[in-house]
Scaffold this active site. Structure first.
Site, PDB file in Angstrom:
ATOM      1  N   CYS A   2       0.752  -0.863   0.028  1.00 48.25           N
ATOM      2  CA  CYS A   2       0.428  -0.344  -0.345  1.00 48.25           C
ATOM      3  C   CYS A   2       0.674   1.066  -0.011  1.00 48.25           C
ATOM      4  CB  CYS A   2      -0.602   0.279   0.997  1.00 48.25           C
ATOM      5  SG  CYS A   2      -1.749  -1.370   2.132  1.00 48.25           S
ATOM      6  N   ARG A  28       0.728   2.156  -5.613  1.00 45.26           N
ATOM      7  CA  ARG A  28       1.624   0.727  -5.445  1.00 45.26           C
ATOM      8  C   ARG A  28       0.037  -0.086  -4.467  1.00 45.26           C
ATOM      9  NH1 ARG A  28       6.274   0.858  -2.473  1.00 45.26           N
ATOM     10  NH2 ARG A  28       5.226   0.436  -0.387  1.00 45.26           N
ATOM     11  N   TRP A  75      -3.610  -1.331  -1.380  1.00 41.04           N
ATOM     12  CA  TRP A  75      -4.271  -2.833  -1.622  1.00 41.04           C
ATOM     13  C   TRP A  75      -3.884  -3.946  -1.226  1.00 41.04           C
ATOM     14  CZ3 TRP A  75      -3.148  -4.010  -7.191  1.00 41.04           C
ATOM     15  CH2 TRP A  75      -3.470  -5.116  -7.685  1.00 41.04           C
ATOM     16  N   ASN A 101       1.202  -0.122   6.121  1.00 39.46           N
ATOM     17  CA  ASN A 101       0.973  -0.769   4.769  1.00 39.46           C
ATOM     18  C   ASN A 101       2.586  -2.530   5.483  1.00 39.46           C
ATOM     19  OD1 ASN A 101       2.444  -1.759   2.122  1.00 39.46           O
ATOM     20  ND2 ASN A 101       4.267  -1.114   2.580  1.00 39.46           N
ATOM     21  N   GLY A 102       1.673  -3.550   5.234  1.00 37.27           N
ATOM     22  CA  GLY A 102       2.833  -4.327   5.536  1.00 37.27           C
ATOM     23  C   GLY A 102       1.476  -5.643   5.849  1.00 37.27           C
ATOM     24  N   GLU A 479       7.734 -21.304 -18.028  1.00 36.31           N
ATOM     25  CA  GLU A 479       8.851 -19.492 -17.411  1.00 36.31           C
ATOM     26  C   GLU A 479       9.223 -18.702 -18.589  1.00 36.31           C
ATOM     27  OE1 GLU A 479       5.671 -17.780 -16.677  1.00 36.31           O
ATOM     28  OE2 GLU A 479       6.734 -16.112 -15.800  1.00 36.31           O
ATOM     29  N   LYS A 483       9.656 -15.481 -20.346  1.00 41.87           N
ATOM     30  CA  LYS A 483       9.460 -13.719 -20.065  1.00 41.87           C
ATOM     31  C   LYS A 483      10.296 -13.535 -21.721  1.00 41.87           C
ATOM     32  CE  LYS A 483       7.563 -12.757 -17.354  1.00 41.87           C
ATOM     33  NZ  LYS A 483       6.549 -14.053 -17.585  1.00 41.87           N
ATOM     34  N   GLU A 486       8.045 -12.602 -24.522  1.00 42.56           N
ATOM     35  CA  GLU A 486       7.261 -11.835 -24.916  1.00 42.56           C
ATOM     36  C   GLU A 486       8.010 -10.584 -24.404  1.00 42.56           C
ATOM     37  OE1 GLU A 486       4.035 -11.820 -21.382  1.00 42.56           O
ATOM     38  OE2 GLU A 486       5.318 -12.544 -20.307  1.00 42.56           O
ATOM     39  N   HIS A 502      12.796 -35.486 -29.528  1.00 40.17           N
ATOM     40  CA  HIS A 502      11.629 -36.895 -30.078  1.00 40.17           C
ATOM     41  C   HIS A 502      10.981 -35.210 -31.487  1.00 40.17           C
ATOM     42  CE1 HIS A 502      11.219 -40.006 -27.663  1.00 40.17           C
ATOM     43  NE2 HIS A 502      11.083 -39.316 -26.449  1.00 40.17           N
ATOM     44  N   LYS A 602      -2.033  -6.392 -19.131  1.00 35.34           N
ATOM     45  CA  LYS A 602      -1.717  -6.465 -17.980  1.00 35.34           C
ATOM     46  C   LYS A 602      -2.897  -7.791 -17.118  1.00 35.34           C
ATOM     47  CE  LYS A 602       0.974  -7.378 -14.071  1.00 35.34           C
ATOM     48  NZ  LYS A 602       1.908  -8.165 -13.927  1.00 35.34           N
TER      49      LYS A 602
END
Ligand code: AGP
Length: 607
Positions: A2, A28, A75, A101-102, A479, A483, A486, A502, A602
């Site tokens: 946050c 944030r 958040w 925040n936390g 992954e 990355k 993209e 194969h 996103k």
């Protein structure tokens, strides 16, 4: 994650200044917002669910009296985005206000203690224990600063706090542990903020608050003390020369790089899940006859990795499935005995929600793992977990992938424990290893980033890359491939290494770059054979390898090291980091914008 802000003006009305500062911190977190000011012996609060602009339209956040105040843009991690759960939070008397925040690990114990002591709570958040603790200490005759110190010393977990009290109007008290906090000063005011962006238009003279420190802002003065022995900390103010945009990226050139480097903190937050929620999902999984791990993109890669965890730890076969293929592939098989564990960072991916809607129609049980509380996924799930990574601004997922793996590993371990599939010794060992993962990721970032950047210079002109791994590392390879392709637009291919012979191996010719994900243990021995097969055909092999593995290092053309001792089941987390950096540096070296790759969004909210 946050954004918090506090200010003590020498004169004038502080609310508009706090409002503007929160807008600069909105990246944030942005699911709810609030401001509290102190004036004429009273506390004045405006807060609600929604983005700052919307709430301001409704409530006029500028219309609050007084020259002292605090603000928060949220958040959500504990408690959905609602007015009651938005910050600032107050004590029973309505005279203490706190923004945070936390994540407070021990908030449930503290809340029980405070409720038993007669305190009445109005939210589901962890934060609300703080004003009630302060109220308790005030009631014992302590002053506000002493009460804040005593309250903060009861907290376990991560926090950046700003606190005010109508009984002592000329003070803003702050404290920090893990979550960032910075103090600024100008001729007309003193400020505290989650980070630099909110301060830049007001001052460039700042001082960073370190873990275990409390700051008292009063009449143009800033005093930093250690919470432990109350000793005064003598730390100089520095001048920050960042632009506003740089400040939002905390000095990193792109959000993606910042978010790659945020992983140690996010992983610590991903380990701070509430036991009740972990246990609830575990019980749902335990009684399932068939479990589908439903996701897209990076989240699918996390599910792919999780399928190895559930199999290895729980003797449970789960089906990782790309959401857009779910209905055609498994639609007829889904029934009341099916469980869908949907993984979605945004919680809004249309392919995932569409598949869930179908599965719900077939009476399946829906569980969720997301980074966005209040998202559609949280509303359609019987139960869900939040991975607590904070907003991810870069379109390419980075910190959210490693956090998803961290949460899924904990779920698999709990299920194994519940089913009695692993010994207590094994459970203790894995729990210890899980605790150590954030530190290992920090070490990889610290020691290998420059090596990866140099590798990119060496291979930057290649037109195609292979990413290979075996076992759970085939998910890591998937992954790494996603990355690179993209954000740098380089065609990349990923296969379980055993499968590459194969067909795909026909692509290999002299100098073809192949990246192997090669942790210790697991199927390393047979992976050696794959490395030699490709070397024999002229491939240039780059290995992401255990730092002690001299055998692999001696075989390959280049390598990037990961500290030893990582169980293969947790290996995707530290082993993906060099691949994230490789993709990022390659994109930058090719003039691509890693934060906004072409054609991508996103959150993909269309089918
Ligand atoms: C990740 O780098 C991609 N941007 C994309 O594949 C993403 O992972 C996918 O769209 C799923 O998003 P979600 O986790 O929000 O559902």
């Amino acid at each position: 994650m946050c954004g918090i802000f506090g200010c003590l003006l020498s004169e004038g009305v502080v609310a508009p200044l706090i409002h503007e500062a929160l807008l600069r911190l909105e990246y944030r977190g942005y699911d709810s917002v609030g401001i509290a000011t102190v004036f004429d012996g009273g506390l004045f609060v405006k807060k609600d669910r929604g983005r700052i602009g919307v709430v301001h339209e409704e409530l006029d956040l500028d219309d609050l009296p007084g020259s002292v105040g605090i603000g928060h843009t949220r958040w959500a991690t504990h408690g959905a985005p609602t007015r009651e759960n938005s910050h600032p939070h107050l004590d029973c008397s309505g005279r203490v206000a706190v923004v945070h925040n936390g994540i407070i690990d021990n908030f449930l114990d503290l809340k029980r203690e405070l409720v038993d002591g007669g305190h009445v709570f109005s939210s589901l958040t962890d934060t609300e224990v703080v004003p009630h603790l302060i109220e308790d200490f005030l009631g014992r005759g302590l002053g506000f600063v002493e009460s804040c110190r005593a309250a903060v010393r009861r907290l376990e977990g991560s926090f950046a706090l700003a606190m005010v009290f109508s009984g002592e109007p000329g003070l803003v008290v702050c404290a920090r542990n893990e979550s960032p906090l910075v103090v600024g000063v100008s001729e007309r005011a003193v400020y505290v903020s989650s980070d630099i962006p909110a301060l830049l238009p007001l001052t460039s003279r700042v001082v960073y608050v370190e873990n275990g420190e409390m700051v008292v802002l009063s009449g143009g003065r800033v005093v930093i003390r250690r919470l432990s022995d109350w000793g005064i900390v003598g730390r100089d103010f520095v001048d920050v020369s960042w632009t506003f945009e740089m400040a939002q990226k905390q000095g990193y050139p792109h959000f993606m790089l910042k978010e790659i480097y945020e992983q140690p903190l996010c992983l610590r937050n991903a380990v701070r899940l509430q036991d009740d929620y972990l246990d609830l999902l575990t019980r749902f999984l335990d009684r399932s006859k068939q479990i589908y791990l439903l996701a897209c993109g990076t989240s699918y890669n996390a599910c792919f990795a999780a399928s190895y965890m559930f199999s290895s730890l729980c003797n449970l076969s789960t089906v990782p499935v790309i959401a857009s293929e779910f209905i055609e592939r498994y639609g007829e098989a889904v029934n009341i005995e099916s469980t869908i564990l949907a993984v979605s960072q945004s919680g809004e991916t249309a392919d995932v929600l569409h598949a869930i809607e179908y599965a719900r129609f077939k009476a399946a049980t829906i569980l969720g793992l997301t980074n966005t509380i209040g998202s559609t996924l949280t509303r359609v799930s019987r139960a869900y977990l939040c991975q607590q990574s904070g907003p991810e601004i870069g379109v390419a997922a980075s910190k959210t992938f490693s956090s998803q793996i961290m949460v899924l590993a904990q779920l698999a371990l709990r299920l194994a424990k519940l089913r009695g599939k692993v010994s207590q010794a094994k459970i203790d060992e894995l729990e210890l290893k899980i605790e150590g993962i954030p530190g290992i990721v920090a070490e990889v970032l610290e020691s290998q980033a420059e090596k990866v950047r140099l590798l990119v210079e060496k291979y930057r002109d290649r037109s195609c890359f292979f990413f290979l791994g075996r076992g759970i590392s085939s998910a890591t390879a998937l992954e790494g491939r996603l990355k690179l392709l993209e954000i740098s637009y380089i065609p990349s291919i990923s296969y379980p290494a055993g499968e590459s012979k194969h067909g795909a191996i026909s692509l290999i010719d002299s100098g073809f770059p192949v990246i192997f994900v090669c942790p210790a243990g697991g199927s390393r021995r047979v992976l050696l054979g794959n490395i030699m097969e490709l070397k024999a055909r002229g491939a240039h092999v780059i290995a992401i390898v255990d730092e002690g593995d001299e055998e692999v290092k001696g075989l390959v053309d280049d390598f990037v090291c990961v500290p030893g001792g990582v169980p293969s089941l947790l290996s995707p987390i530290p082993y993906v980091v060099p691949l994230q950096l490789f993709a990022y540096y390659m994109a930058v070296s090719r003039g691509c914008d890693p934060d906004k790759p072409r054609n991508l969004a996103k959150s993909v909210t269309v089918l």
